[in-house]
Design a protein around this motif. Structure first.
Motif, mmCIF file in Angstrom:
data_model
loop_
_atom_site.group_PDB
_atom_site.id
_atom_site.type_symbol
_atom_site.label_atom_id
_atom_site.label_comp_id
_atom_site.label_asym_id
_atom_site.label_seq_id
_atom_site.Cartn_x
_atom_site.Cartn_y
_atom_site.Cartn_z
ATOM 1 N N ARG A 419 -7.653 -28.757 -35.526
ATOM 2 C CA ARG A 419 -6.511 -27.991 -35.033
ATOM 3 C C ARG A 419 -6.897 -26.527 -34.867
ATOM 4 N NH1 ARG A 419 -1.711 -31.139 -35.721
ATOM 5 N NH2 ARG A 419 -2.140 -32.949 -37.032
ATOM 6 N N GLY A 420 -6.592 -25.980 -33.694
ATOM 7 C CA GLY A 420 -6.936 -24.587 -33.437
ATOM 8 C C GLY A 420 -5.758 -23.817 -32.894
ATOM 9 N N ASN A 421 -6.007 -22.573 -32.522
ATOM 10 C CA ASN A 421 -4.978 -21.782 -31.849
ATOM 11 C C ASN A 421 -5.606 -21.009 -30.689
ATOM 12 O OD1 ASN A 421 -6.378 -19.885 -33.328
ATOM 13 N ND2 ASN A 421 -4.824 -19.795 -34.946
ATOM 14 N N GLY A 422 -6.461 -21.706 -29.965
ATOM 15 C CA GLY A 422 -7.077 -21.107 -28.791
ATOM 16 C C GLY A 422 -8.556 -20.819 -28.942
ATOM 17 N N GLN A 423 -9.175 -21.333 -30.005
ATOM 18 C CA GLN A 423 -10.596 -21.029 -30.238
ATOM 19 C C GLN A 423 -11.495 -21.505 -29.080
ATOM 20 O OE1 GLN A 423 -8.532 -21.949 -32.579
ATOM 21 N NE2 GLN A 423 -9.013 -20.973 -34.518
ATOM 22 N N ILE A 424 -12.372 -20.596 -28.658
ATOM 23 C CA ILE A 424 -13.417 -20.966 -27.709
ATOM 24 C C ILE A 424 -14.762 -20.517 -28.273
ATOM 25 C CG2 ILE A 424 -11.923 -20.877 -25.661
ATOM 26 C CD1 ILE A 424 -13.063 -18.110 -25.064
ATOM 27 N N LYS A 425 -15.815 -21.059 -27.713
ATOM 28 C CA LYS A 425 -17.137 -20.776 -28.264
ATOM 29 C C LYS A 425 -17.852 -19.709 -27.438
ATOM 30 C CE LYS A 425 -21.256 -23.115 -29.845
ATOM 31 N NZ LYS A 425 -21.927 -24.384 -30.053
ATOM 32 N N VAL B 248 -0.444 -20.842 -20.727
ATOM 33 C CA VAL B 248 -1.233 -20.783 -19.491
ATOM 34 C C VAL B 248 -2.612 -20.167 -19.716
ATOM 35 C CG1 VAL B 248 -1.306 -19.940 -17.112
ATOM 36 C CG2 VAL B 248 0.877 -20.646 -18.119
ATOM 37 N N GLN B 249 -2.637 -18.986 -20.325
ATOM 38 C CA GLN B 249 -3.916 -18.307 -20.497
ATOM 39 C C GLN B 249 -4.835 -19.087 -21.437
ATOM 40 O OE1 GLN B 249 -4.616 -15.773 -18.433
ATOM 41 N NE2 GLN B 249 -6.685 -16.205 -19.176
ATOM 42 N N MET B 250 -4.234 -19.642 -22.523
ATOM 43 C CA MET B 250 -5.055 -20.412 -23.475
ATOM 44 C C MET B 250 -5.673 -21.629 -22.794
ATOM 45 S SD MET B 250 -3.989 -22.361 -26.989
ATOM 46 C CE MET B 250 -3.297 -20.982 -27.876
ATOM 47 N N ALA B 251 -4.874 -22.303 -21.979
ATOM 48 C CA ALA B 251 -5.376 -23.506 -21.296
ATOM 49 C C ALA B 251 -6.541 -23.153 -20.368
ATOM 50 C CB ALA B 251 -4.250 -24.168 -20.514
ATOM 51 N N ILE B 252 -6.367 -22.065 -19.626
ATOM 52 C CA ILE B 252 -7.428 -21.658 -18.695
ATOM 53 C C ILE B 252 -8.683 -21.227 -19.460
ATOM 54 C CG2 ILE B 252 -8.062 -19.936 -16.930
ATOM 55 C CD1 ILE B 252 -5.121 -20.124 -15.955
ATOM 56 N N ASP B 253 -8.481 -20.446 -20.525
ATOM 57 C CA ASP B 253 -9.628 -19.978 -21.318
ATOM 58 C C ASP B 253 -10.410 -21.153 -21.908
ATOM 59 O OD1 ASP B 253 -8.933 -17.384 -20.778
ATOM 60 O OD2 ASP B 253 -8.026 -16.986 -22.746
ATOM 61 N N ILE B 254 -9.683 -22.106 -22.456
ATOM 62 C CA ILE B 254 -10.358 -23.246 -23.105
ATOM 63 C C ILE B 254 -11.060 -24.113 -22.065
ATOM 64 C CG2 ILE B 254 -9.940 -25.414 -24.360
ATOM 65 C CD1 ILE B 254 -7.912 -23.865 -26.092
ATOM 66 N N SER B 350 -15.688 -36.172 -27.581
ATOM 67 C CA SER B 350 -14.772 -35.093 -27.965
ATOM 68 C C SER B 350 -13.701 -34.943 -26.903
ATOM 69 C CB SER B 350 -15.539 -33.778 -28.094
ATOM 70 O OG SER B 350 -16.546 -33.920 -29.067
ATOM 71 N N GLU B 351 -12.443 -34.847 -27.331
ATOM 72 C CA GLU B 351 -11.330 -34.791 -26.388
ATOM 73 C C GLU B 351 -10.330 -33.769 -26.912
ATOM 74 O OE1 GLU B 351 -11.715 -36.453 -23.750
ATOM 75 O OE2 GLU B 351 -13.157 -38.022 -24.276
ATOM 76 N N ALA B 352 -9.779 -32.950 -25.979
ATOM 77 C CA ALA B 352 -8.872 -31.884 -26.420
ATOM 78 C C ALA B 352 -7.536 -31.942 -25.690
ATOM 79 C CB ALA B 352 -9.522 -30.517 -26.182
ATOM 80 N N ALA B 377 -8.208 -26.076 -28.840
ATOM 81 C CA ALA B 377 -9.556 -25.542 -29.073
ATOM 82 C C ALA B 377 -10.509 -26.243 -28.120
ATOM 83 C CB ALA B 377 -9.986 -25.746 -30.521
ATOM 84 N N SER B 378 -11.640 -25.609 -27.912
ATOM 85 C CA SER B 378 -12.641 -26.118 -26.967
ATOM 86 C C SER B 378 -13.428 -27.278 -27.576
ATOM 87 C CB SER B 378 -13.595 -24.974 -26.604
ATOM 88 O OG SER B 378 -14.706 -25.448 -25.882
ATOM 89 N N THR B 379 -13.785 -28.251 -26.739
ATOM 90 C CA THR B 379 -14.613 -29.378 -27.206
ATOM 91 C C THR B 379 -16.015 -28.930 -27.610
ATOM 92 O OG1 THR B 379 -15.233 -29.802 -24.883
ATOM 93 C CG2 THR B 379 -13.438 -31.135 -25.800
ATOM 94 N N ARG B 380 -16.387 -27.704 -27.209
ATOM 95 C CA ARG B 380 -17.740 -27.203 -27.500
ATOM 96 C C ARG B 380 -18.020 -27.056 -29.002
ATOM 97 N NH1 ARG B 380 -21.446 -26.541 -26.812
ATOM 98 N NH2 ARG B 380 -22.179 -24.463 -26.294
ATOM 99 N N PHE B 381 -16.970 -27.197 -29.837
ATOM 100 C CA PHE B 381 -17.197 -27.064 -31.283
ATOM 101 C C PHE B 381 -17.751 -28.328 -31.946
ATOM 102 C CE2 PHE B 381 -14.094 -23.614 -30.545
ATOM 103 C CZ PHE B 381 -14.815 -22.551 -31.086
ATOM 104 N N THR B 382 -17.871 -29.419 -31.194
ATOM 105 C CA THR B 382 -18.421 -30.638 -31.805
ATOM 106 C C THR B 382 -19.923 -30.486 -31.970
ATOM 107 O OG1 THR B 382 -16.675 -31.979 -30.816
ATOM 108 C CG2 THR B 382 -18.602 -33.147 -31.620
ATOM 109 N N ASP B 383 -20.317 -30.133 -33.183
ATOM 110 C CA ASP B 383 -21.689 -29.706 -33.468
ATOM 111 C C ASP B 383 -21.792 -29.575 -34.991
ATOM 112 O OD1 ASP B 383 -23.871 -27.325 -32.138
ATOM 113 O OD2 ASP B 383 -23.385 -27.333 -34.269
#
Lengths: 425, 425
Positions: A419-425, B248-254, B350-352, B377-383
């Motif tokens: 669970r996040g709140n907008g985290q990106i890498k 909106v912004q969070m969706a685009i950023d992620i 990984s699915e968000a 959160a971005s799927t890029r955290f699966t690591d």
């Protein structure tokens, strides 16, 4: 998507149709509640008792065919159902409703410095493929363990039990109709040909795991031919090692128990290794105790010298699962030689040391490569019920996923929830 | 004992000889202390730095052969070592010494009514077979993770990196000579033929697990042909689902981050699913943000209407891992349709979901079948490192044994230790 997928799409074999139904059912099962699953198990329990006469009639057909084909009496005994056995199945289903549901259990939970909260939860595996031999009770057993853990199951039993299995699955289906679980959760392959089984070995797209239950030959066929992940169960070439300092009566009692209490099972003892110094003083006592119980002894040269009734052990005796009143006995110089022998010939199932030396015990525990290692106890305790798991899918002799007696958690996988709140890498 | 054993005994191939050596070494490794293992890792770290010039010279031979054979620049980049990369390997080895040793950890401990005391402890798997592609750093990585967990390893790298791999393993061997671990713990197959790899797929007697690391094709070849248990890693057709209520912004950023931050990796996003209501208002913003980053868009009919630069998505786009600056976008009616799409085309990696609705999130978490499911959160955290494991063997996309990022415990099995005082059954 992949080529394999397309090829299988055009092949509408019984297996493929039923595997697809099971796959669809598994998605519904995965979100079923513990209450819904326990309700279904109780419904199956009641339906088995209600339709007992039908099951026994169908089972009798298998028994008659078996007798016509000169099936051995021990196989007929495994195949034959009666009121007591059906009552036992019905009771086991009720017992299963009392066990904790592993699905949804939170195994770990933590937070990362970037604010992500992570948890690892148990989820069903999906679709379990079960390949087994004559015993029709496995049909109920496998189905109920899978349902309790939210898995669909594709059953492939023996042709010798096909009437019994069809009847039992029909009864399970009628019970599931009264429940909130999909009727398609339990699928029985009526095609018991080798071709159908071979196709099952490669059905990675629909089957998440294959569990073979039966003799060593069946299990090896599945392991050697499957690309679907296998939970390898069964073969047990178990040893009792009697160390120099072993208490005489305890060593004899444990060896006798492990060999004779139920010789046909995988956790029975097949070889006894005896420290030279103990053997010098006490081996004749052990030999006569075994012989009193009608155990045939295959021994190395030193053992042969002590008793005229010992057969010379051949190299292959050390690797044999007798599954009967026979045992191989070897004299060893020390615990290291015993460990070396076990790691060479054992099947990584259950191994015991009888000793008063904590040094020997520690070395044995550390170096013996097996699912269960015992000090001063019989190997016969390797069993899901004896371990206190309340249920058992089988005893794994492999090292991945599950090792030793497998309870309900062995039929689950895990999923990470983040669970996040907008985290990106 | 078994026929397979005898056949293999007479075939003294390089693989068989090295697998046997690894098996013998694994018995010694299993009883090595954490101190001994960390000492060996530090020795390898130092030896890599000491022999840097030799490694770079040998690596240069592979790079030259690659260039002669018109290897793509991205592959040359993966193959090529330099001082920084060797320093990184050396540093990673020191980091690994700081992680907890999972071997010997007591996972459970309980007592039975009959007085047996039971414990379940972590033990090494035994021998790990690693099959991988061009990157020579995997040679160090795989060897060190295996040593830390008390496993021997048989390495089968790519022919394109053979000089580098031989040099690195020679350096590891020289370091192991200075340690208390067996030099034979790390084995490199110099025969990089397909035949040798195929033989490896079936070497159940000596290999406890196979881990393929590389592209989807390599992994599928191993999965489809191995009877040795496989830890399936890698392929990731990951989705970002933008729900009706998504910020909106969070969706685009992620979405941008998941697609563009490092498009060549398995946890990058390959498809974006957008709720109809969100799309109606905000999709043009998302499309132009992606196009600003030079992302080629494959869209369904609705998406195509919104931008002239969208290519019509074909059925196969939904199942494609682009691993580059391309993405497939589909409009869906609700979260259920998104889940259905993901479970049909996804690879369970990984699915968000981006959403403000706890109902949608709960449904997504429950019903999406994947190793890792994300909210906002971005799927890029699966690591393994992002999860805080401190090390990573790979990311499992299978359900048995380990799922998702695999840290050191994924390279272990368990053993039950049972202490009694004469218990028999």
């Amino acid at each position: 998507m992949t080529k394999i997928f397309q090829e299988q799409e055009t092949d509408q074999s019984e297996l493929l149709q039923k595997a697809k139904k099971a796959k669809h059912a598994s998605a519904v099962l995965a979100k079923s509640t513990t209450k819904q699953k326990n309700h279904a198990l109780r419904a199956i329990s009641a339906q088995l008792l209600e339709e007992q006469a039908y099951i026994l009639t169908e089972n009798n057909k298998d028994v008659e065919v078996g007798r016509q084909n000169e099936m051995s009496e021990s196989l007929v005994d495994r195949l034959k159902l009666d009121e007591t056995r059906i009552q036992d199945m019905a009771d086991a289903l009720i017992q299963l409703t009392k066990l904790a549901d592993p699905v949804g259990e939170v195994l770990e939970k933590w937070e990362r410095p970037n604010g992500l909260t992570m948890s690892k939860i148990r989820v069903p595996l999906g679709v379990v493929g079960m390949i087994y031999e004559a015993r029709p009770n496995v049909t109920v057993d496998a189905s109920s363990l899978c349902l309790k853990t939210g898995n669909a199951v594709v059953l492939r039993g023996s042709s010798t039990a096909i009437h019994s299995n069809k009847a039992i699955v029909a009864v399970i289906h009628r019970a599931l109709e009264k429940s909130e679980l999909p009727v398609e959760s339990v699928q029985l392959l009526e095609d018991t040909s080798r071709e159908a089984a071979s196709h099952m070995f490669k059905l990675n797209q629909y089957l998440d795991v294959l569990i073979p239950r039966g003799g060593a030959k069946l299990i090896q066929t599945v392991v050697q031919n499957s690309t679907v992940p296998v939970l390898e169960t069964g073969a047990g070439n178990c040893h009792i090692y009697i160390d120099e300092t072993a208490n005489v009566q305890m060593a004899i009692d444990i060896a006798l128990n492990a060999k004779t209490q139920r010789p046909s099972v995988c956790n029975a003892c097949e070889s006894i290794l005896v420290h030279q110094a103990w053997a010098d003083k006490h081996l004749p006592l052990l030999l006569s105790a075994l012989q009193d119980q009608h155990v045939t002894i295959h021994g190395d040269e030193l053992v042969q010298k002590l008793s005229p009734n010992v057969i010379a052990a051949e190299e292959e005796d050390w690797g044999t699962e007798y599954l009967g009143l026979e045992v191989a006995i070897k004299i060893v110089g020390d615990v290291s030689e015993a460990i070396e022998h076990i790691n060479t010939y054992g099947t990584k199932h259950s191994e015991a040391i009888i000793s008063k030396s904590s040094e020997s015990v520690d070395q044995f525990f550390m170096e013996v490569d097996a699912a269960a290692v015992y000090h001063n106890a019989s190997t016969r305790f390797t069993d899901g019920f004896e371990f206190g798991f309340g249920a058992e899918i089988g005893i794994s002799t492999q090292k991945l996923h599950a090792r030793g007696p497998m309870g309900l958690p062995a039929l689950t996988s895990t999923k990470y929830i983040i669970r996040g709140n907008g985290q990106i890498k």
